[in-house]
Design a protein around this motif. Structure first.
Motif, PDB file in Angstrom:
ATOM      1  N   ASP A  72       0.838  -1.210   0.000  1.00 54.38           N
ATOM      2  CA  ASP A  72       0.000   0.000   0.000  1.00 54.38           C
ATOM      3  C   ASP A  72       0.871   1.259   0.000  1.00 54.38           C
ATOM      4  O   ASP A  72       0.499   2.276  -0.591  1.00 54.38           O
ATOM      5  CB  ASP A  72      -0.969  -0.037   1.190  1.00 54.38           C
ATOM      6  CG  ASP A  72      -1.973  -1.162   1.022  1.00 54.38           C
ATOM      7  OD1 ASP A  72      -2.601  -1.224  -0.055  1.00 54.38           O
ATOM      8  OD2 ASP A  72      -2.082  -2.014   1.929  1.00 54.38           O
ATOM      9  N   TYR A 129       1.837   1.596  -3.651  1.00 50.79           N
ATOM     10  CA  TYR A 129       0.747   2.168  -4.470  1.00 50.79           C
ATOM     11  C   TYR A 129       0.558   3.653  -4.149  1.00 50.79           C
ATOM     12  O   TYR A 129       0.293   4.463  -5.035  1.00 50.79           O
ATOM     13  CB  TYR A 129      -0.565   1.412  -4.244  1.00 50.79           C
ATOM     14  CG  TYR A 129      -0.643   0.120  -5.024  1.00 50.79           C
ATOM     15  CD1 TYR A 129      -0.604   0.138  -6.419  1.00 50.79           C
ATOM     16  CD2 TYR A 129      -0.749  -1.105  -4.384  1.00 50.79           C
ATOM     17  CE1 TYR A 129      -0.665  -1.039  -7.149  1.00 50.79           C
ATOM     18  CE2 TYR A 129      -0.809  -2.289  -5.098  1.00 50.79           C
ATOM     19  CZ  TYR A 129      -0.772  -2.250  -6.487  1.00 50.79           C
ATOM     20  OH  TYR A 129      -0.824  -3.396  -7.224  1.00 50.79           O
ATOM     21  N   TYR A 148      -8.599   5.707  -0.328  1.00 48.93           N
ATOM     22  CA  TYR A 148      -7.815   4.760  -1.140  1.00 48.93           C
ATOM     23  C   TYR A 148      -8.385   3.386  -0.835  1.00 48.93           C
ATOM     24  O   TYR A 148      -8.575   3.037   0.341  1.00 48.93           O
ATOM     25  CB  TYR A 148      -6.352   4.855  -0.708  1.00 48.93           C
ATOM     26  CG  TYR A 148      -5.470   3.670  -1.068  1.00 48.93           C
ATOM     27  CD1 TYR A 148      -4.657   3.700  -2.202  1.00 48.93           C
ATOM     28  CD2 TYR A 148      -5.401   2.545  -0.247  1.00 48.93           C
ATOM     29  CE1 TYR A 148      -3.816   2.634  -2.510  1.00 48.93           C
ATOM     30  CE2 TYR A 148      -4.568   1.475  -0.554  1.00 48.93           C
ATOM     31  CZ  TYR A 148      -3.782   1.529  -1.678  1.00 48.93           C
ATOM     32  OH  TYR A 148      -2.953   0.478  -1.978  1.00 48.93           O
ATOM     33  N   ARG A 194      -7.934  -0.813  -1.883  1.00 51.60           N
ATOM     34  CA  ARG A 194      -7.241  -1.848  -2.676  1.00 51.60           C
ATOM     35  C   ARG A 194      -8.077  -3.119  -2.620  1.00 51.60           C
ATOM     36  O   ARG A 194      -8.214  -3.746  -1.564  1.00 51.60           O
ATOM     37  CB  ARG A 194      -5.825  -2.101  -2.162  1.00 51.60           C
ATOM     38  CG  ARG A 194      -5.141  -3.237  -2.953  1.00 51.60           C
ATOM     39  CD  ARG A 194      -3.650  -3.351  -2.688  1.00 51.60           C
ATOM     40  NE  ARG A 194      -3.318  -3.477  -1.295  1.00 51.60           N
ATOM     41  CZ  ARG A 194      -3.416  -4.603  -0.582  1.00 51.60           C
ATOM     42  NH1 ARG A 194      -3.875  -5.719  -1.138  1.00 51.60           N
ATOM     43  NH2 ARG A 194      -3.082  -4.611   0.694  1.00 51.60           N
ATOM     44  N   GLN A 249      -4.635  -0.874 -12.229  1.00 48.84           N
ATOM     45  CA  GLN A 249      -4.504  -2.339 -12.197  1.00 48.84           C
ATOM     46  C   GLN A 249      -3.267  -2.697 -13.002  1.00 48.84           C
ATOM     47  O   GLN A 249      -3.161  -2.371 -14.189  1.00 48.84           O
ATOM     48  CB  GLN A 249      -5.732  -3.061 -12.774  1.00 48.84           C
ATOM     49  CG  GLN A 249      -5.565  -4.573 -12.610  1.00 48.84           C
ATOM     50  CD  GLN A 249      -6.494  -5.408 -13.472  1.00 48.84           C
ATOM     51  OE1 GLN A 249      -7.584  -4.979 -13.828  1.00 48.84           O
ATOM     52  NE2 GLN A 249      -6.040  -6.615 -13.794  1.00 48.84           N
ATOM     53  N   PRO A 261      -4.592  -7.214  -7.558  1.00 47.55           N
ATOM     54  CA  PRO A 261      -4.985  -5.993  -6.846  1.00 47.55           C
ATOM     55  C   PRO A 261      -5.546  -4.940  -7.798  1.00 47.55           C
ATOM     56  O   PRO A 261      -4.987  -4.726  -8.873  1.00 47.55           O
ATOM     57  CB  PRO A 261      -3.673  -5.506  -6.210  1.00 47.55           C
ATOM     58  CG  PRO A 261      -2.571  -6.244  -6.873  1.00 47.55           C
ATOM     59  CD  PRO A 261      -3.139  -7.377  -7.666  1.00 47.55           C
ATOM     60  N   VAL A 320      -6.553  -0.968  -7.483  1.00 51.31           N
ATOM     61  CA  VAL A 320      -6.474   0.168  -6.567  1.00 51.31           C
ATOM     62  C   VAL A 320      -7.367   1.297  -7.085  1.00 51.31           C
ATOM     63  O   VAL A 320      -7.281   1.675  -8.252  1.00 51.31           O
ATOM     64  CB  VAL A 320      -5.011   0.643  -6.424  1.00 51.31           C
ATOM     65  CG1 VAL A 320      -4.931   1.976  -5.700  1.00 51.31           C
ATOM     66  CG2 VAL A 320      -4.199  -0.412  -5.680  1.00 51.31           C
ATOM     67  N   THR A 333     -11.088  -5.954   1.529  1.00 53.27           N
ATOM     68  CA  THR A 333     -10.548  -4.753   0.878  1.00 53.27           C
ATOM     69  C   THR A 333      -9.797  -3.890   1.888  1.00 53.27           C
ATOM     70  O   THR A 333     -10.257  -3.688   3.010  1.00 53.27           O
ATOM     71  CB  THR A 333     -11.701  -3.963   0.227  1.00 53.27           C
ATOM     72  OG1 THR A 333     -12.282  -4.808  -0.771  1.00 53.27           O
ATOM     73  CG2 THR A 333     -11.226  -2.667  -0.389  1.00 53.27           C
TER      74      THR A 333
END
Ligand code: HSE
Length: 436
Positions: free
Chosen positions: A236, A239, A356, A358, A387, A397, A399, A427
């Motif tokens: 995370d 991302y 956010y 995921r 993606q 995943p 996002v 999630t």
């Protein structure tokens, strides 16, 4: 006029020892600023070796805190033992003896602040607590005095050095939470029991104090929504970086429609925000006043000398009132007692921010439209999607970054999404503070 102000110290741990050293090392500048000497006349600790290490004389050192509170030579009692018991009893009894108190005890003030503030008002003896939030950063004085002309619109604080250090290492080195925590414990940066620091309790204590003096309202610590960093994963953080964000454990207070928003949780911040650049063990408090606009207070949030700096600033402030008059000039909780009012804390369900998310979803045509359909039906609008890779038939995943949405809707939508066949894991959701 007195030529000396007598200090009585309860607790000779890290901060207490720092106070003794700083009073010695900076005696000259302190007395030139004050016009009188600050003298340590009594110091109590159950562990005599601490007094020995500091070379305290037999007249000064005692095992008995009552001697500090009752000594006629002690003008100000400095409580640095922390915890609830017996710290609260010591503080109340010092105030009842008419003695001003200085404390760094954030956990005590967050839970029993009202009782202590009431005793202070009733006894006409001030309580200084600059060291309770942000270590050496003078944020309490800034709110009580420096920005007193402002309506405070919002406060964003990185006010736990341990969790900021861990998140910084995870971000810079791509490591797991447990791995960095173990290293921090080995280096003595994190406590053996890190719960208060990493689960957001310590910053929530500090937020209760900040919100109290910023908005003139007693805050019930139990009403502050608190979430820590122990579930944050390196992916995370990666991302977040890809989207131009960093993850910080943020303590947030805002006044919205007569309610106080007060929450502590991992938060994604645009990486170019000043507060997102606060790394390592450093603390920062970003305050927005209606006249001032934004201001950020940055510095060391812990450590013997930075915290001693804050403790002695209170000692000097109170000493000025003792020497030159003016006791009662500064209300203990920043607002005059009669003009403080209880404001409700906004339940987390009503909070509105960006999110956010995921998702772990099967890589099938139509999966994204299923997710976005459920989000749309809950009034949640998508701002971007990532993606990477393709893995037909297995989970990947996805996002999603949303526009502003209400937490209640987000929870309902995610509960619905997570029960879909195409979703194979719970999630992950992280709140975001940024412009749309
Ligand atoms: N344990 C705190 C922190 C320091 O990690 O920031 C004292 O408030």
């Amino acid at each position: 006029m007195k030529s000396k102000v007598g200090i009585g110290l309860i607790g000779l741990g890290t901060v207490g020892s720092g106070v003794v050293r700083l009073l010695r090392e900076n005696a000259e500048v302190i007395s030139r600023r004050l016009g009188a000497e600050v003298v340590l006349v009594k110091a109590a600790d159950l562990d005599a070796s601490r007094a020995k290490a500091l070379k305290l004389s037999k007249d000064v050192y005692t095992k008995d805190a009552r001697e500090v509170i009752e000594s006629p030579d002690v003008d100000i009692v400095v409580e640095l033992i922390g915890g609830y018991k017996p710290a609260k009893e010591f503080i109340i009894s010092a105030l009842e003896n008419g003695k001003p108190v200085v404390t760094a005890n954030k956990a005590l003030l967050a839970i029993h602040g009202e009782e202590i503030f009431t005793a202070s008002e009733k006894c006409g003896a001030p309580v200084g607590f600059e060291a309770s939030v942000g270590g050496g950063i003078p944020i309490i004085g800034a709110i009580k005095q420096g920005i007193a002309a402002n309506n405070i619109e919002s406060i964003y604080g990185i006010i736990n050095g341990t969790s900021n250090y861990i998140l910084t290492k995870m971000t810079d080195e791509g490591r797991e939470f447990d791995d960095v925590l173990a290293e921090a414990q080995g280096l003595g940066y994190a406590e053996a029991d890190p719960t208060f620091d990493v689960e957001g309790i310590d910053p929530a204590h500090k937020l209760a104090i900040l919100a109290n003096i910023a908005y003139g309202t007693p805050i019930n610590f139990g009403d502050i929504y608190t979430e820590g960093i122990s579930n944050i994963l390196p992916e995370d953080i990666r991302y977040a970086r890809e989207l131009g964000f960093k993850i910080k454990l943020l303590a947030i207070a805002k006044l919205r429609g007569g309610e106080i928003e007060a929450r502590v949780h991992p938060t994604m911040l645009p990486e170019d925000y000043l507060i997102a650049k606060v790394d390592g063990v450093f603390n920062a408090i970003y305050v927005v006043g209606d006249a001032l606009g934004p201001a950020m207070f940055y510095g060391r949030g812990a450590g013997d000398m930075p915290t001693a700096s804050a403790v002695i600033s209170d000692v000097i402030d109170i000493s000025r009132d003792i020497l030159y008059g003016g006791n009662g000039r500064m209300p203990v909780a920043s607002f005059r007692n009669g003009s403080r009012k209880k404001l409700p804390v906004m339940p987390i369900d009503k909070v509105r921010c960006r999110y956010y998310m995921r998702f772990t979803a099967l890589d099938h045509p139509g999966v994204l439209s299923k997710i976005s359909g459920i989000l749309g039906r809950h009034d949640i609008s998508i701002s971007s999607v990532i993606q990477h890779g393709r893995d037909a038939g297995s989970a990947v995943p996805i996002v999603v970054m949303t526009h502003g949405a209400v937490e209640r809707n987000v929870r309902k939508a995610l509960a619905k999404i997570d029960e879909q066949d195409v979703i194979s894991a719970k999630t992950v959701v992280i709140r975001v503070e940024s412009a749309e």
